[in-house]
Design an enzyme around this catalytic site. Structure first.
Site, PDB file in Angstrom:
ATOM      1  N   ASP A 312       0.849  -1.180   0.000  1.00  0.00           N
ATOM      2  CA  ASP A 312       0.000   0.000   0.000  1.00  0.00           C
ATOM      3  C   ASP A 312       0.900   1.251   0.000  1.00  0.00           C
ATOM      4  O   ASP A 312       2.122   1.167   0.153  1.00  0.00           O
ATOM      5  CB  ASP A 312      -0.960  -0.016   1.196  1.00  0.00           C
ATOM      6  CG  ASP A 312      -2.206   0.807   0.931  1.00  0.00           C
ATOM      7  OD1 ASP A 312      -2.168   1.701   0.062  1.00  0.00           O
ATOM      8  OD2 ASP A 312      -3.229   0.581   1.599  1.00  0.00           O
ATOM      9  N   GLU A 517     -10.672   6.742   4.311  1.00  0.00           N
ATOM     10  CA  GLU A 517      -9.650   6.174   5.192  1.00  0.00           C
ATOM     11  C   GLU A 517      -9.781   6.713   6.624  1.00  0.00           C
ATOM     12  O   GLU A 517     -10.876   6.864   7.137  1.00  0.00           O
ATOM     13  CB  GLU A 517      -8.261   6.379   4.571  1.00  0.00           C
ATOM     14  CG  GLU A 517      -8.182   5.689   3.194  1.00  0.00           C
ATOM     15  CD  GLU A 517      -6.788   5.653   2.596  1.00  0.00           C
ATOM     16  OE1 GLU A 517      -5.840   5.256   3.269  1.00  0.00           O
ATOM     17  OE2 GLU A 517      -6.668   6.023   1.400  1.00  0.00           O
TER      18      GLU A 517
HETATM   19  C1  BGC Z   1      -5.163   3.055   0.252  1.00  0.00           C
HETATM   20  C2  BGC Z   1      -5.324   2.101  -0.883  1.00  0.00           C
HETATM   21  C3  BGC Z   1      -5.144   2.824  -2.188  1.00  0.00           C
HETATM   22  C4  BGC Z   1      -3.827   3.558  -2.204  1.00  0.00           C
HETATM   23  C5  BGC Z   1      -3.587   4.343  -3.473  1.00  0.00           C
HETATM   24  C6  BGC Z   1      -3.926   3.875   0.133  1.00  0.00           C
HETATM   25  O1  BGC Z   1      -3.887   4.870   1.108  1.00  0.00           O
HETATM   26  O2  BGC Z   1      -5.144   2.328   1.474  1.00  0.00           O
HETATM   27  O3  BGC Z   1      -6.581   1.486  -0.818  1.00  0.00           O
HETATM   28  O4  BGC Z   1      -5.231   1.915  -3.242  1.00  0.00           O
HETATM   29  O5  BGC Z   1      -3.789   4.461  -1.125  1.00  0.00           O
HETATM   30  O6  BGC Z   1      -4.371   5.458  -3.538  1.00  0.00           O
HETATM   31  C1  BGC Z   2      -3.301   9.908  -1.474  1.00  0.00           C
HETATM   32  C2  BGC Z   2      -4.150   8.689  -1.409  1.00  0.00           C
HETATM   33  C3  BGC Z   2      -3.599   7.809  -0.384  1.00  0.00           C
HETATM   34  C4  BGC Z   2      -3.410   8.534   0.928  1.00  0.00           C
HETATM   35  C5  BGC Z   2      -2.785   7.630   1.935  1.00  0.00           C
HETATM   36  C6  BGC Z   2      -3.183  10.537  -0.121  1.00  0.00           C
HETATM   37  O1  BGC Z   2      -2.361  11.660  -0.176  1.00  0.00           O
HETATM   38  O2  BGC Z   2      -3.852  10.791  -2.373  1.00  0.00           O
HETATM   39  O3  BGC Z   2      -4.174   8.019  -2.616  1.00  0.00           O
HETATM   40  O4  BGC Z   2      -4.486   6.745  -0.229  1.00  0.00           O
HETATM   41  O5  BGC Z   2      -2.639   9.662   0.781  1.00  0.00           O
HETATM   42  O6  BGC Z   2      -2.348   8.285   3.083  1.00  0.00           O
END
Ligand code: BGC
Ligand code: BGC
Length: 631
Positions: A312, A517
């Site tokens: 991830d 998230e």
């Molecule tokens: C998320 C994933 C996602 C990735 C890319 C991460 O923070 O947990 O689900 O695919 O970011 O955006």
């Molecule tokens: C990104 C996301 C990612 C996230 C994780 C963001 O800055 O745009 O894709 O999932 O950070 O912390």
């Protein structure tokens, strides 16, 4: 010089020229470039030619904002991604996307071996980062449908929209089994019930294509240029964390871990999923990004998964607390666990240097690097990326295609759950009549596409407002009713206003603001103000149906008695007419809860089958209505 000497000379010259030509041709014929060769021959041939630097490059995924043709070329980068909301320009057209994707590709193709890179993006409810894409309901709604054929069609439509922008890879589906709605990603989960999540893995053949009979168990499968590589995520136990904390700790014995969270991975591997993403979360205190037993031992060795495992976003950084405290150690733990591709995503030289150091000093065996690269190349060869590295611009027409919007609208109809219909069962409020003199539409979510879509829409955290093409529930109501019915919109009307108007009935649309998230973690699960006041005011004086736009069950018990009819619409996406199709009776309500609706948060976690099960609405609950034919 006589004639014979001349002849001899020119024969020699000819032989010489033929030899030269043959050796040039030989230099140009490379087994791995020949699509007629078996895939394993191509992979072996290519890997024999690759340097360590080229191999580590393949294992590196970087964010588009730090990518360029030059970077792709210089570091042999294997993959680029868009983070949430990361787009080439605001409201970028498919052409703009394609130009960006192709531009990076020309960098990759200009390297010594010309290995194409692959572009990944979170297309988790349609191609959700992209302006004017069709936004489908989030998974929490789709679980309600229990309709794998529908979800498969959504996968196929999503694949076309993703390809419309030149992209070949989606970080979807999320096959989390959300066991606690306090988790901020609960809406990315189809259900608290393992069997429903298993059914919904049918989205994988939708995205990638249906595996053929001769496919080998565990082999990645992506059927050509209309399909994309999928990614089952987040392995393993992301939906089972203590208190529903995002990226938290899943405390379970292995019987429960395997019984609840593993089965959908098994199904995904059988269906040929190309990639699997490791979870930020831990199992019994051990970070999944460092869990060799589960990643290498179980996924690769036991389930025979042959695609690649991707980390991830900064996932290996988070192996340590605080994150990034010891990056070399993070790389070592991640690579030894069995991760093949690393979503770095910004500081790629630190990763490349670190991994190179670890290999050169024998902390990481070359066999581990080769395993990773073989898997990445297998996915790329399988999907025909070597033959078709550049985007097909004739596919731009699929973005936001009307057929996809119709499909999304159908999906919305099937995701709705009717929780209450009338203060007494003999006097149902729904379906609503299309012909009335004056009706009220109210609520913070009635005229807001961004809210209706939720997180992971246009921006990572979602947006507020009508910022992309779609139909709000308000305009869907306006389209649904009889032309003589007056529709009044007042987001949060006060008592005087309500008294001075005589409304036949009111449709109130309220819920949660968008989130993604950790920002969505929530221990009280109340709907946000002025939602509750709107309900109290309006339902106090007008017959009302409340439509909830939420990513999970929320607290409704305190006002459920004042409400005449209650509908859970989850996060329906851009096609608001799916809601009114059912409210006004063109279609009946059919949805059954795929989550337990709690009474109060102190019952949580509470899932179907638990000994203390005492829900407001149980798992599987959902009232029905008959479609009314109004002709
Ligand atoms: C998320 C994933 C996602 C990735 C890319 C991460 O923070 O947990 O689900 O695919 O970011 O955006
Ligand atoms: C990104 C996301 C990612 C996230 C994780 C963001 O800055 O745009 O894709 O999932 O950070 O912390």
């Amino acid at each position: 010089m006589g004639f014979t000497n001349m002849g001899k000379f020119s024969i020699l010259l000819m032989i010489g020229m033929m030899w030269c030509w043959a050796s040039i041709a030989e230099a140009e014929y490379m087994l791995y470039k020949d699509p007629k060769q078996p895939q394993s021959v191509r992979i072996n041939d290519l890997m024999k030619r690759m340097t360590l630097e080229e191999k580590i490059g393949q294992m590196t995924q970087i964010e588009r904002s730090v990518a360029s043709k030059e970077v792709m070329k210089k570091y042999f980068i294997g993959s680029v991604l868009s983070g949430g909301g990361s787009v080439p320009s605001k409201q970028a057209t498919p052409e703009t996307w394609i130009n960006m994707v192709n531009d990076f590709q020309t960098g990759s193709l200009s390297t010594r071996l010309g290995i194409p890179y692959i572009y990944g993006i979170d297309a988790v409810h349609g191609h959700n980062n992209v302006y004017n894409a069709t936004i489908f309901p989030h998974n929490v709604g789709l679980g309600v449908t229990r309709d794998p054929a529908l979800v498969k069609k959504i996968g196929a439509a999503t694949a076309l929209e993703v390809r419309a922008t030149g992209i070949q890879y989606a970080f979807a589906p999320c096959i989390a089994v959300c066991r606690d709605p306090r988790w901020g990603r609960c809406y990315e989960s189809y259900s608290e019930d393992t069997e429903i999540v298993r059914l919904m893995t049918e989205i994988i053949p939708g995205l990638q294509g249906e595996i053929t009979d001769d496919s080998k168990l565990g082999a990645p499968f992506v059927n050509g240029q209309q399909k994309i590589a999928a990614c089952a995520k987040h392995y393993l136990g992301d939906g089972g964390t203590h208190l529903g904390t995002n990226e938290g700790n899943t405390i379970l014995d292995s019987k429960k871990l395997f019984g609840i969270h593993m089965p959908a991975y098994n199904d995904s591997v059988i269906k040929g999923v190309a990639t699997i993403m490791t979870s930020y979360s831990s199992w019994n205190g051990l970070k999944m990004h460092a869990n060799r037993n589960l990643v290498t031992g179980y996924l690769k060795n036991k389930l025979k998964f042959k695609g690649f495992v991707i980390s991830d976003w900064q996932g290996i950084d988070r192996i340590t607390d605080p994150p990034h405290a010891n990056y070399t150690y993070s790389i070592l733990s991640g690579i030894n666990a069995g991760i093949d591709m690393f979503m770095i995503p910004y500081n790629y030289t630190e990763f490349i240097d670190g991994l190179t150091y670890l290999v050169k000093n024998k902390f990481v065996p070359m066999s581990r690097i080769d395993d990773a690269v073989e898997r990445i190349l297998r996915v790329k060869f399988t999907m025909g990326l070597f033959e078709n590295p550049l985007a097909d611009s004739s596919m731009t027409k699929y973005l936001g295609h009307q057929e996809h919007r119709d499909l999304a609208r159908e999906a919305v109809r099937k995701t709705l759950v009717l929780l209450k219909n009338g203060k007494s069962s003999t006097k149902p409020l729904l379906p609503l009549p299309k012909r009335a003199s004056k009706i009220l539409v109210a609520g913070s979510h009635a005229n807001n596409i961004g809210y209706q879509c939720g997180g992971w829409t246009i921006e990572w955290q979602g947006v507020s407002g009508n910022v992309t093409h779609g139909t709000t529930i308000l305009s869907a109501v306006q389209k649904a009713v009889d032309p003589n019915t007056q529709v009044i919109y007042n987001e949060n009307p006060n008592q005087d206003y309500l008294k001075s108007n005589s409304f036949d009935f009111a449709i109130i649309v309220v819920g949660e603001p968008p989130y993604a998230e950790t920002f969505g973690d929530n221990s009280n699960l109340t709907i946000h103000e002025p939602g509750p006041s709107t309900i109290k005011n309006v339902c106090g004086s007008v017959k009302c149906v409340v439509v909830l736009i939420t990513g999970r069950p929320v607290v409704v018990q305190p006002f459920v008695d004042t409400i005449d009819a209650l509908v859970a619409a989850w996060l329906p996406g851009t096609e608001g007419q799916g809601v009114t199709d059912v409210l006004f009776g063109d279609y009946g309500f059919t949805g059954k809860l795929a989550r337990t609706w709690f009474k109060s948060v102190d019952q949580l976690p509470m899932n179907v089958g638990d000994p203390h099960y005492d829900p407001l609405y149980p798992f599987g609950f959902g009232l029905t209505t008959d479609p009314t034919k109004t002709t």
